[in-house]
Design an enzyme around this catalytic site. Structure first.
Site, PDB file in Angstrom:
ATOM      1  N   SER A  41     -19.514   2.393  33.344  1.00 50.50           N
ATOM      2  CA  SER A  41     -19.687   2.584  31.901  1.00 50.50           C
ATOM      3  C   SER A  41     -20.547   1.512  31.248  1.00 50.50           C
ATOM      4  CB  SER A  41     -18.331   2.601  31.200  1.00 50.50           C
ATOM      5  OG  SER A  41     -17.616   3.725  31.586  1.00 50.50           O
ATOM      6  N   ARG A 100       4.841  -6.106  34.774  1.00 53.83           N
ATOM      7  CA  ARG A 100       6.005  -5.913  33.890  1.00 53.83           C
ATOM      8  C   ARG A 100       7.294  -6.518  34.414  1.00 53.83           C
ATOM      9  NH1 ARG A 100       4.695   0.344  33.000  1.00 53.83           N
ATOM     10  NH2 ARG A 100       2.963   0.149  31.520  1.00 53.83           N
ATOM     11  N   CYS A 130       5.074   3.500  28.271  1.00 59.93           N
ATOM     12  CA  CYS A 130       5.129   4.208  26.984  1.00 59.93           C
ATOM     13  C   CYS A 130       6.503   4.831  26.705  1.00 59.93           C
ATOM     14  CB  CYS A 130       4.039   5.274  26.920  1.00 59.93           C
ATOM     15  SG  CYS A 130       3.815   6.169  28.467  1.00 59.93           S
ATOM     16  N   HIS A 243       4.828  11.602  23.200  1.00 60.28           N
ATOM     17  CA  HIS A 243       5.941  11.866  24.125  1.00 60.28           C
ATOM     18  C   HIS A 243       7.230  12.141  23.340  1.00 60.28           C
ATOM     19  CE1 HIS A 243       3.304  10.578  27.182  1.00 60.28           C
ATOM     20  NE2 HIS A 243       3.860   9.450  27.562  1.00 60.28           N
TER      21      HIS A 243
END
Ligand SMILES: NC(=O)c1ccc[n+]([C@@H]2O[C@H](COP(=O)([O-])OP(=O)(O)OC[C@H]3O[C@@H](n4cnc5c(N)ncnc54)[C@H](OP(=O)(O)O)[C@@H]3O)[C@@H](O)[C@H]2O)c1
Length: 335
Positions: A41, A100, A130, A243
């Protein structure tokens, strides 16, 4: 908040683009802005505050002088580049699963455990999964009042959570379904249009998907309670964005729906949408593009007296990723 120099690694992805929107909308005082991605990109441009910025391939030098490095480029890229960005002095706020559960990396949801962001020995702060973020924002006020003991949660996860290629694949599948033509799976594990999938990485030892186990471990780490039992099922649904979660919760003492509503009214990051008698409850289409975690259908559990059931909906790209990451940056550079 003081002016900060910001790098976004993964700027061309769905989360990276949302980060730009969130920084702009919240009027974060961004000084220098570096937009980074893979060499694929490099040279592309993205707009921020009315100006075009050129995307660069990630390098060590790109992080020189950067205050906040917001990462959303996948776990492998984070494992490689987060320590390198931190070595250049940036505070890395990482959206992937790479760091995490590392004991030396705080896992932060600003409405729930903001103090955890202070200690970051690796120079890295992790953004939770999420589905976990919206779950803990909704449950933290109940946990503080009456200690959550057990959570049974089924997720209804939108395709935007799987990245830009997956969004395009679902859109093509939906067109094919309407036209009565065969659908290509693309990066999906099969046909999602008109269907449900459970296509995260399997944990062969437990029979769970990794996506489900993330909710087990991350919930305990964020709420600071290793005793909480979480029983998750993660499902991908043909919804574009936001969600939803069906949550059953058991607390150390009985709680009424009225008490839960009182605790959740005005709780940080929560908005109650709970008038089911009149057909009012959180929906992904309405939550999409918005910041709060919407909670509704709060009811006393008919199958477990003293427990509760809730319906929790949030925009996975915003509160589930970009917004939470920017809020962490605001917290760290508050003064
Ligand atoms: N989508 C969500 O709701 C959500 C929520 C929470 C966390 N996350 C996490 O956020 C991360 C990004 O997710 P996404 O949905 O935005 O994915 P995406 O749309 O596929 O975007 C991926 C981004 O990462 C960049 N990238 C990939 N490989 C790279 C490499 N080797 N070096 C540098 N840049 C690289 C891509 O750049 P190119 O344009 O050059 O390919 C692109 O900018 C993932 O770790 C995901 O698990 C996503």
């Amino acid at each position: 908040m003081r002016s900060i120099d910001v790098a976004i690694l993964g700027a061309t992805g769905v989360v990276g683009r949302e980060m730009l929107r969130v920084l702009e909308q919240r009027e974060v005082p961004v000084g220098r802005l570096k937009l980074l991605a893979s060499p694929r990109s490099a040279g592309a441009t993205l707009s921020f505050r009315g100006r075009e910025h050129t995307v660069e391939a990630v390098t060590d030098e790109a992080f020189q002088g950067i205050d906040a490095a917001l990462f959303s480029a996948g776990a492998g890229t984070s494992r490689e580049w987060a320590p390198r960005a931190a070595a250049r002095g940036a505070v890395v706020i990482d959206n992937s699963s790479a760091w995490r559960m590392d004991d030396a990396v705080p896992l932060v949801v600003p409405e729930v455990n903001p103090d955890a962001a202070r200690e970051r020995p690796r120079g890295i702060i992790a953004n939770p999964n999420c589905s976990t973020i919206q779950l803990v924002v909704a449950l933290a006020p109940l946990h503080r009042a009456a200690r959550v003991r057990r959570i049974v949660v089924a997720t209804y996860q939108a395709i935007s959570g799987a990245g830009i290629e997956a969004v395009r694949a679902l859109e093509a599948q939906q067109r094919a379904l309407v036209a009565g033509e065969p659908a290509e799976p693309g990066p999906l594990s099969g046909q999602l249009a008109g269907n449900l999938l459970m296509h995260w990485k399997r944990d062969t030892a437990s029979g769970y998907q990794e996506e489900e186990l993330k909710m087990v471990h991350e919930t305990r780490k964020i709420l600071g309670d290793a005793e909480i039992r979480v029983s998750p099922t993660a499902v991908r649904v043909p919804v574009l964005n936001a969600h939803s979660e069906a949550v059953t919760v058991e607390l150390a003492r009985p709680m009424t729906a009225t008490e839960a509503r009182t605790l959740l009214t005005g709780a940080p990051g929560v908005e109650l949408v709970d008038d089911f008698a009149n057909g009012v409850y959180p929906q992904p289409l309405a939550a999409s593009g918005r910041d709060p975690v919407y909670v509704g259908r709060i009811r006393e559990d008919v199958g477990n007296p003293g427990g509760l059931q809730l319906w929790v909906v949030a925009d996975n790209l915003r509160k589930g990723a970009a917004l939470n990451a920017v809020q962490i940056a605001e917290l760290v550079f508050a003064s």
